[in-house]
Design an enzyme around this catalytic site. Structure first.
Site, PDB file in Angstrom:
ATOM      1  N   GLU A  61      -2.419  22.150  -0.191  1.00 24.78           N
ATOM      2  CA  GLU A  61      -3.056  22.315  -1.513  1.00 24.78           C
ATOM      3  C   GLU A  61      -4.070  23.455  -1.466  1.00 24.78           C
ATOM      4  OE1 GLU A  61      -1.538  20.939  -4.010  1.00 24.78           O
ATOM      5  OE2 GLU A  61      -2.894  19.360  -4.667  1.00 24.78           O
TER       6      GLU A  61
ATOM      7  N   THR B 100      -3.424  25.504 -11.518  1.00 27.56           N
ATOM      8  CA  THR B 100      -4.670  24.886 -11.036  1.00 27.56           C
ATOM      9  C   THR B 100      -5.719  25.936 -10.691  1.00 27.56           C
ATOM     10  OG1 THR B 100      -3.407  23.020 -10.220  1.00 27.56           O
ATOM     11  CG2 THR B 100      -5.597  23.289  -9.300  1.00 27.56           C
TER      12      THR B 100
HETATM   13  N1  HSE Z   1      -9.168  17.745  -8.980  1.00 26.15           N
HETATM   14  C1  HSE Z   1      -8.300  18.856  -9.151  1.00 26.15           C
HETATM   15  C2  HSE Z   1      -8.769  19.675 -10.320  1.00 26.15           C
HETATM   16  C3  HSE Z   1      -6.902  18.363  -9.395  1.00 26.15           C
HETATM   17  O1  HSE Z   1      -9.134  19.096 -11.335  1.00 26.15           O
HETATM   18  O2  HSE Z   1      -8.787  20.917 -10.206  1.00 26.15           O
HETATM   19  C4  HSE Z   1      -5.894  19.462  -9.581  1.00 26.15           C
HETATM   20  O3  HSE Z   1      -4.675  18.921 -10.042  1.00 26.15           O
END
Ligand code: HSE
Length: 310
Positions: A132, A185
């Site tokens: 990730e 993201t």
């Molecule tokens: N916690 C992360 C964000 C999750 O909100 O960027 C990404 O899917």
């Protein structure tokens, strides 16, 4: 050296869940990716990627979530073999329901099985979180943790890493609505504030604490009241067209709460399976997007287990 193919189902996850940015996550029953693999002499080779959004997914294992996570497991286990991998995406990339996280966790779990299950599950979460970090612009484990462990997961600390999983209430239904817009993201993290004020911190700690209590005690009303976010969803709302209208539509069709899933664009609605109909909530959001000329896929689902062999 070649071996039999094995298949792993790696579920979608919803993360943040109000006040738990980078901390809370839930494994969902649907949708899920399928990661298939078999042992080969050496290296990681990805021979096929299919399913929604697969044309944007690299075959190069050094930039593919499945490949990076699987390689990390092989490294930690000092494996003397490689893996050929086929990926069947069930979760479109840039969805906000852990598409890259599912691939990463599925890749880690596949390699874990092929290595004879030498690592513990927390180590597997870290192998997936490493992927990730490389692919989504930040080390966060709130998607990969529920994807590996199942249930409702809470990351107490990143350094040292500690995560727990608790079983959500049986009657908690989940509606996932995915409008036809891509939100990477990396971009969604780039719009976040670098610091938060004390007032927001107090608001988040109160809501996060009560959400954990509500999940453990099965208090669905308290779950609805405790999924609150004063910082992250407001900063991202402009990335998802009609977000607030979609949340209102879900609420007026019986949702306990409706909120931005992870980094978006998915909209997640919780509802009481015992008293309400998830299809009505899903249809209300679908219709809203249709009226605005946009497609929106929906899943009426529930909380589920982590990666599993199928
Ligand atoms: N916690 C992360 C964000 C999750 O909100 O960027 C990404 O899917």
């Amino acid at each position: 050296m070649t071996d039999e193919w094995i298949r792993i189902a790696a579920p979608a996850t919803t993360s943040n869940i109000g006040a738990g940015f980078d901390i809370f996550g839930i494994a969902l029953k649907e949708p899920y990716d399928i990661i298939e693999g078999r042992k080969i002499e050496s290296g990681i080779v990805i021979t096929e990627v299919s399913g929604p959004g697969s044309d944007s997914i690299p075959l190069d294992p050094s930039s593919n979530s499945v490949g990076i996570a699987a390689a990390e497991v092989l490294r930690r286990c000092e494996a003397d073999f490689g893996i050929e991998i086929k990926i069947k995406k069930g979760i479109r990339p840039c969805s906000g329901i852990g598409s890259s996280g599912a691939s990463a966790a599925g890749g880690a779990y596949l390699a874990h099985i092929l290595c004879g299950e030498k690592l513990n599950l927390t180590e597997l979460v870290l192998c997936a979180a490493h992927a990730e970090d490389v692919t989504s612009g930040g080390f966060h484990a709130d998607n990969v943790a529920p994807c590996v462990l199942g249930g409702f997961t809470i990351i107490r600390s990143y350094e040292p890493f500690e995560v727990i999983s608790i079983k959500p209430p049986e009657d908690l239904g989940v509606v996932v609505a995915m409008p036809d817009v891509l939100v990477p993201t990396k971009e969604s993290r780039a719009v976040l504030p670098k610091e938060v004020g004390v007032k927001d911190l107090v608001f988040h700690v109160g809501n996060a604490s009560c959400l954990v209590y509500a999940m453990m005690s099965g208090d669905l009303g308290l779950i609805g009241r405790s999924v609150k976010d004063a910082v992250f969803e407001p900063a991202r709302a402009h990335l998802v067209p009609h977000l607030k209208q979609a949340e209102s539509a879900a609420m007026s069709h019986g949702a306990l709460v409706s909120f931005l899933g992870g980094s978006g664009p998915c909209i997640i609605s919780f509802y009481d399976k015992g008293s309400h109909n998830g299809d009505q909530i899903a249809d209300s959001i679908k219709s809203l997007y249709a009226e605005n000329g946009m497609k929106c896929d929906t899943w009426v689902t529930e909380c589920g287990s982590g990666c599993r062999r199928i």
